[in-house]
Structure formats: structure tokens, C-alpha cells
Design a protein around this motif. Structure first.
Motif, PDB file in Angstrom:
ATOM      1  N   LEU A 119       0.846  -1.196   0.000  1.00  0.00           N
ATOM      2  CA  LEU A 119       0.000   0.000   0.000  1.00  0.00           C
ATOM      3  C   LEU A 119       0.885   1.249   0.000  1.00  0.00           C
ATOM      4  O   LEU A 119       0.568   2.260   0.628  1.00  0.00           O
ATOM      5  CB  LEU A 119      -0.935  -0.015   1.216  1.00  0.00           C
ATOM      6  CG  LEU A 119      -1.838  -1.262   1.336  1.00  0.00           C
ATOM      7  CD1 LEU A 119      -2.612  -1.257   2.651  1.00  0.00           C
ATOM      8  CD2 LEU A 119      -2.805  -1.339   0.162  1.00  0.00           C
ATOM      9  N   ILE A 120       2.012   1.124  -0.673  1.00  0.00           N
ATOM     10  CA  ILE A 120       2.971   2.243  -0.700  1.00  0.00           C
ATOM     11  C   ILE A 120       2.627   3.185  -1.856  1.00  0.00           C
ATOM     12  O   ILE A 120       2.629   4.394  -1.705  1.00  0.00           O
ATOM     13  CB  ILE A 120       4.419   1.710  -0.921  1.00  0.00           C
ATOM     14  CG1 ILE A 120       4.763   0.651   0.123  1.00  0.00           C
ATOM     15  CG2 ILE A 120       5.428   2.850  -0.891  1.00  0.00           C
ATOM     16  CD1 ILE A 120       5.959  -0.208  -0.265  1.00  0.00           C
ATOM     17  N   GLY A 121       2.340   2.602  -3.007  1.00  0.00           N
ATOM     18  CA  GLY A 121       2.009   3.410  -4.186  1.00  0.00           C
ATOM     19  C   GLY A 121       3.229   3.756  -5.017  1.00  0.00           C
ATOM     20  O   GLY A 121       4.376   3.610  -4.562  1.00  0.00           O
ATOM     21  N   GLY A 122       2.950   4.187  -6.256  1.00  0.00           N
ATOM     22  CA  GLY A 122       4.034   4.601  -7.155  1.00  0.00           C
ATOM     23  C   GLY A 122       4.467   3.449  -8.051  1.00  0.00           C
ATOM     24  O   GLY A 122       4.505   2.301  -7.621  1.00  0.00           O
ATOM     25  N   GLU A 123       4.805   3.817  -9.284  1.00  0.00           N
ATOM     26  CA  GLU A 123       5.140   2.775 -10.266  1.00  0.00           C
ATOM     27  C   GLU A 123       6.510   2.137 -10.037  1.00  0.00           C
ATOM     28  O   GLU A 123       6.764   1.018 -10.474  1.00  0.00           O
ATOM     29  CB  GLU A 123       5.100   3.364 -11.681  1.00  0.00           C
ATOM     30  CG  GLU A 123       6.271   4.289 -11.929  1.00  0.00           C
ATOM     31  CD  GLU A 123       6.279   4.893 -13.321  1.00  0.00           C
ATOM     32  OE1 GLU A 123       6.963   4.337 -14.180  1.00  0.00           O
ATOM     33  OE2 GLU A 123       5.625   5.931 -13.510  1.00  0.00           O
ATOM     34  N   GLY A 124       7.389   2.866  -9.313  1.00  0.00           N
ATOM     35  CA  GLY A 124       8.773   2.380  -9.170  1.00  0.00           C
ATOM     36  C   GLY A 124       9.055   1.852  -7.778  1.00  0.00           C
ATOM     37  O   GLY A 124       8.152   1.423  -7.047  1.00  0.00           O
ATOM     38  N   ASN A 125      10.326   1.931  -7.408  1.00  0.00           N
ATOM     39  CA  ASN A 125      10.717   1.452  -6.076  1.00  0.00           C
ATOM     40  C   ASN A 125      10.380   2.479  -5.008  1.00  0.00           C
ATOM     41  O   ASN A 125      10.265   3.646  -5.329  1.00  0.00           O
ATOM     42  CB  ASN A 125      12.227   1.183  -6.083  1.00  0.00           C
ATOM     43  CG  ASN A 125      12.543   0.042  -7.039  1.00  0.00           C
ATOM     44  OD1 ASN A 125      11.695  -0.812  -7.277  1.00  0.00           O
ATOM     45  ND2 ASN A 125      13.749   0.034  -7.569  1.00  0.00           N
ATOM     46  N   PRO A 126      10.147   2.079  -3.777  1.00  0.00           N
ATOM     47  CA  PRO A 126      10.351   0.718  -3.273  1.00  0.00           C
ATOM     48  C   PRO A 126       9.192  -0.241  -3.561  1.00  0.00           C
ATOM     49  O   PRO A 126       9.344  -1.443  -3.365  1.00  0.00           O
ATOM     50  CB  PRO A 126      10.505   0.922  -1.763  1.00  0.00           C
ATOM     51  CG  PRO A 126       9.683   2.124  -1.459  1.00  0.00           C
ATOM     52  CD  PRO A 126       9.793   3.015  -2.663  1.00  0.00           C
ATOM     53  N   ALA A 127       8.030   0.283  -4.039  1.00  0.00           N
ATOM     54  CA  ALA A 127       6.876  -0.610  -4.200  1.00  0.00           C
ATOM     55  C   ALA A 127       7.211  -1.765  -5.146  1.00  0.00           C
ATOM     56  O   ALA A 127       6.953  -2.936  -4.843  1.00  0.00           O
ATOM     57  CB  ALA A 127       5.681   0.190  -4.729  1.00  0.00           C
ATOM     58  N   LYS A 128       7.807  -1.437  -6.297  1.00  0.00           N
ATOM     59  CA  LYS A 128       8.068  -2.473  -7.305  1.00  0.00           C
ATOM     60  C   LYS A 128       9.052  -3.515  -6.769  1.00  0.00           C
ATOM     61  O   LYS A 128       8.805  -4.722  -6.858  1.00  0.00           O
ATOM     62  CB  LYS A 128       8.625  -1.807  -8.573  1.00  0.00           C
ATOM     63  CG  LYS A 128       8.974  -2.771  -9.673  1.00  0.00           C
ATOM     64  CD  LYS A 128       9.227  -2.022 -10.986  1.00  0.00           C
ATOM     65  CE  LYS A 128       9.580  -2.971 -12.107  1.00  0.00           C
ATOM     66  NZ  LYS A 128      11.005  -3.325 -12.152  1.00  0.00           N
ATOM     67  N   ALA A 129      10.132  -3.043  -6.169  1.00  0.00           N
ATOM     68  CA  ALA A 129      11.138  -3.982  -5.654  1.00  0.00           C
ATOM     69  C   ALA A 129      10.525  -4.868  -4.576  1.00  0.00           C
ATOM     70  O   ALA A 129      10.781  -6.078  -4.525  1.00  0.00           O
ATOM     71  CB  ALA A 129      12.327  -3.192  -5.094  1.00  0.00           C
ATOM     72  N   ALA A 130       9.723  -4.266  -3.713  1.00  0.00           N
ATOM     73  CA  ALA A 130       9.127  -5.038  -2.610  1.00  0.00           C
ATOM     74  C   ALA A 130       8.184  -6.117  -3.153  1.00  0.00           C
ATOM     75  O   ALA A 130       8.214  -7.265  -2.695  1.00  0.00           O
ATOM     76  CB  ALA A 130       8.391  -4.092  -1.655  1.00  0.00           C
TER      77      ALA A 130
END
Ligand code: HSE
Length: 434
Positions: free
Chosen positions: A80-91
Motif C-alpha cells: 500500500l505504498i504506491g508509485g510505479e517504481g521502487n520501493p513498491a516495485k522492488a518489494a
């Protein structure tokens, strides 16, 4: 009930807090439906000292969501972090690679990397669920993926951004300014961290890209969407449209035909009384046209802590029940390559607002140019000139056209501007007769 499903939640903002609220109130109910106890065991958020109204002292706390995603005590990673990139994507990638189920509300991530993540989830035999990513509490993902599995969808459209709909509704009903209402939408937890994603139409586009893929079985293609936001819509436009029998809504539209797929996001005049025209405030509505089911409209709260968290909980229960399947309805490798329909200009009516120089012959000249382009006028409103207009008096001149093609409309407007009949750039809004 001894078994439990252990959740790790990354991001304790609006939606994360909502998930904790629902589990605090409905823990037993959700467990009964899931068939296992649901436990939050780990969380990650930036500010540990922030008061959240829940006792989190027994949970493992991570500053870094990627570390939470790798925690072996976590069965389901909720992003539930949001955003297309990191850290959401990496996580999310770390969680899937560690064979954890993933739930995400992150439409930007899905619009950019959805197919690749779906492929990874399939390869690992885990779920990638995203009910909360589109239209808040409305179960549109489940409806498309499961409820309409026997249909071919030809068209879908809807209001998919609560912030924009809230702004347009409050401007219309209370005569308040765009900026003032946007601030309120932010305070209510509706807006994105960067609200230009809302008002610029990008958030709607992210959501449209996701449901277009689900509905048509095609690759997710955000880049193919024509996007226009609501920033230029004025109180006058809303008032004029209303007087002429329309409301202004930010719509996402996707159409599939033999020629390919068309996706667009733009402010739209919708006739009062037509589907979605009465969907106001933070509510969203999505209309789906299936070949066997016919037209279907789902309406509900499209943003905010509890409606969005309600969608997250439905994904939790599905995972607990073992009810998960390819994220986009068919295995990622079987998603059809995206074929864009040839660039087709909108065919329909237009709302046009001109700031006309108030001098003899101006209206006649405009009428002549429209006639030359074979554009027929449905209705006209001309208001008295404004006192403050100096040095040259102007008067707002509003017209609604019958159906025409966009190329003709654009040609007429540039000629009206070029010939010096207007004091500012003409505004044009598409009309959809839904
Ligand atoms: N900012 C989004 C909206 C949140 O206003 O709809 C829900 O995705």
C-alpha cells in the motif's frame, strides 16, 4: 480454528489504516469467511511514532518495505505504498520471488508492470490480487475476472477517480473553486500523494489500463491512452453545461472492435439522467457492456480509507480460500498483443466556450465558419459582456454542436481564433451520449 494467514502490510497511510480498522472490528467475521485466522504480523511505514489508533507494539516493524517482503513469517505481502517504481516495485518482486502472495492497491505499478508481475506470480504459484487498485470499494476486478467470464466485453467506461468527481460535484453544487475543493479532497484522504495524478487524468488512465486488459484479454497498455485532465474546467463551464442539460465528468473509456482497442481519458459532458451522470461526490461508477449480460453498472465509493480497505480484505479472503487465478483472467503469456485501433477522432457532439469580441458580425462570422466545416449547432448561450473586460469588451459565447468529427471541430476553432474573433483560446469538451 488454529491455522492462520499472516499478513505483512507495507504502507500505513489512509488505506493501511483502513485495513487495520476493518480487522479490529471484523476480525472474527473475516476469519469465519476465510476459514483461517487473519493476523497482521509485520508492518512497514516511514514514521513509527505516528499515532494510528491501533496497538502495533507486538508487530515486527520494518523501515524498509523490501525487507518486510522477504520476512519468512509473512504469508501475504500487502503493498500500500504506491508509485510505479521502487520501493513498491522492488518489494512486490521480492515478495513474489519469496513465494508470498501479494495484494496491491497500486494502479500505477500495475499499469506499468502488471503483465510482468502477473507472469512472475504465476511462475511462483502465488496470487497477485489487486481489487483495491481500481474504483476503491467497487468489486470491478472480481466482476470482470469472474462474474463476466462468459462474456466478450465490447466497451467499458466510467468515473474512476474519486478526487476528480468530488471536485466537479462540489464545484457544481456549491460554486466552490477547484483549488478549494481539491484541498478538501486531500484532507479526506481521497487524493494521491501527488494530486496532479488525479486532476491530470493519470490515475484514471492507470485504472483504465488495468481493466482494459482484464476486459479484453490484451496486454496492459498505458502508453496507448489519450489523457486529458480536469484542470482547465471552470465553474462557468459546469454552469453552462448544466443549463444545457449536461454534467461534466472525467471519464475513462475503452472500446474493442475488429480494428483494435481505443482507450481515452477526458472530461466529458454527459446528458443528465444518463448512466454515470448521477454518480456524484467521491462515488465512482463503471459501466461494462458484455455480449451476453448486456449493460452492467457498478457504483460505489471510489476512494477513501474504508471503501478501499474493504477491497483489500476481499483479496485477503480469496487468498485464504485458495481462490486465486491468473491475475488478468488468462495466463500472462496468453494475453493478446495490444492492437491499437487506428487513431479515430471522437465522433459526437462538442461543448465549445468562446470569449467572443463583442462587436457587430462576430456571431455571424463564427456561424459562417462552423457552417463551412459542416458543423451544425444544437444550442447556444450568449451571456452579457463582463464589466471588468478591458480594453476590448468580450462576451462568453457557448455552443453545443450536433454530432460531428473532431478534425472539423478543431479546424473551425483554429479558424475562429486565427481570424481574431476571440480574446482567448477556445475551450472544447467532448459530449458522450451514453
Ligand atoms: N486518488 C484516487 C481517487 C484514490 O481519488 O480516486 C483511489 O484510487
Amino acid at each position: 480454528m488454529t491455522k492462520s494467514l499472516r499478513l505483512g502490510i507495507a504502507g500505513l497511510g489512509t488505506v493501511g489504516g483502513g485495513v487495520l480498522d476493518i480487522l479490529a472490528k471484523h476480525g472474527a467475521l473475516v476469519a469465519a469467511r476465510a476459514g483461517v485466522k487473519i493476523e497482521v504480523v509485520a508492518v512497514s511505514a516511514r514514521d513509527r511514532s505516528k499515532k494510528r489508533g491501533h496497538d502495533l507494539s507486538a508487530l515486527t516493524w520494518y523501515e524498509d518495505p523490501v525487507k518486510l517482503a522477504a520476512d519468512p513469517n509473512v504469508d501475504v505481502f500487502i503493498e500500500l505504498i504506491g508509485g510505479e517504481g521502487n520501493p513498491a516495485k522492488a518489494a512486490v518482486e521480492v515478495a513474489l520471488n519469496s513465494k508470498k502472495h501479494v495484494i496491491t492497491a497500486n494502479k500505477a505499478l500495475l499499469a506499468h508492470h502488471g503483465a510482468a508481475l502477473a507472469k512472475l506470480a504465476e511462475a511462483q504459484g502465488v496470487a497477485l490480487n489487486f481489487e483495491a487498485s481500481v474504483a476503491g470499494g467497487i468489486p470491478i476486478i472480481k466482476t470482470l475476472r469472474e462474474g463476466l467470464a462468459g462474456n466478450r466485453v465490447g466497451k467499458l467506461f466510467g468515473i474512476m477517480n474519486g478526487t476528480c468527481n468530488y471536485i466537479l460535484t462540489k464545484m457544481a453544487n456549491e460554486g466552490r473553486s477547484f483549488a478549494d475543493v481539491l484541498k478538501e479532497a486531500q484532507a479526506l484522504g481521497y487524493a494521491e500523494a501527488d494530486p496532479t495524478f488525479d486532476v491530470g487524468g493519470f490515475d484514471t488512465a492507470h485504472k483504465l489500463a488495468v481493466i482494459t486488459s482484464l476486459a479484453f484479454g490484451s496486454q496492459v497498455n498505458l502508453a496507448a491512452i489519450d489523457i486529458e485532465g480536469i484542470e482547465a474546467i471552470t465553474l462557468e463551464d459546469i454552469r453552462n453545461a448544466s443549463e444545457m442539460g449536461y454534467k461534466i465528468k472525467l471519464l475513462g473509456v475503452a472500446v474493442a472492435s475488429e480494428e483494435g482497442i481505443e482507450q481515452r481519458v477526458h472530461p466529458t459532458l454527459v446528458p443528465k439522467g444518463s448512466p454515470v451522470s448521477d454518480t456524484d461526490g467521491v462515488f465512482n461508477a463503471v459501466v461494462v457492456k458484455g455480449d451476453f449480460v448486456g449493460d452492467l453498472m457498478l457504483e460505489g465509493r471510489g476512494a477513501g480509507a474504508h471503501p478501499t480497505a474493504s477491497a483489500v480484505l476481499s483479496d485477503v479472503v480469496d487468498i485464504a480460500r485458495g481462490n486465486f487465478r491468473p491475475a488478468f483472467g488468462v495466463p500472462a503469456a496468453e494475453l493478446r498483443p495490444y492492437k491499437a485501433a487506428p487513431q479515430k477522432a471522437h465522433e459526437g457532439g462538442y461543448y465549445v466556450a468562446l470569449e467572443l469580441h463583442d462587436k457587430p458580425g462576430a456571431v455571424a462570422a463564427v456561424a459562417r465558419i462552423l457552417a463551412d466545416e459542416k458543423i451544425s449547432i444544437e444550442s447556444i448561450v450568449q451571456r452579457g459582456k463582463k464589466e471588468k473586460d478591458t480594453p476590448r469588451a468580450t462576451a462568453p459565447f457557448i455552443l453545443i454542436t450536433h454530432d460531428t468529427v473532431e478534425t472539423a471541430m478543431r479546424a473551425a476553432l483554429s479558424r475562429i481564433e486565427r481570424d481574431g474573433h476571440v480574446a482567448s483560446h477556445p475551450r472544447m469538451i467532448r459530449i458522450e451520449r451514453l
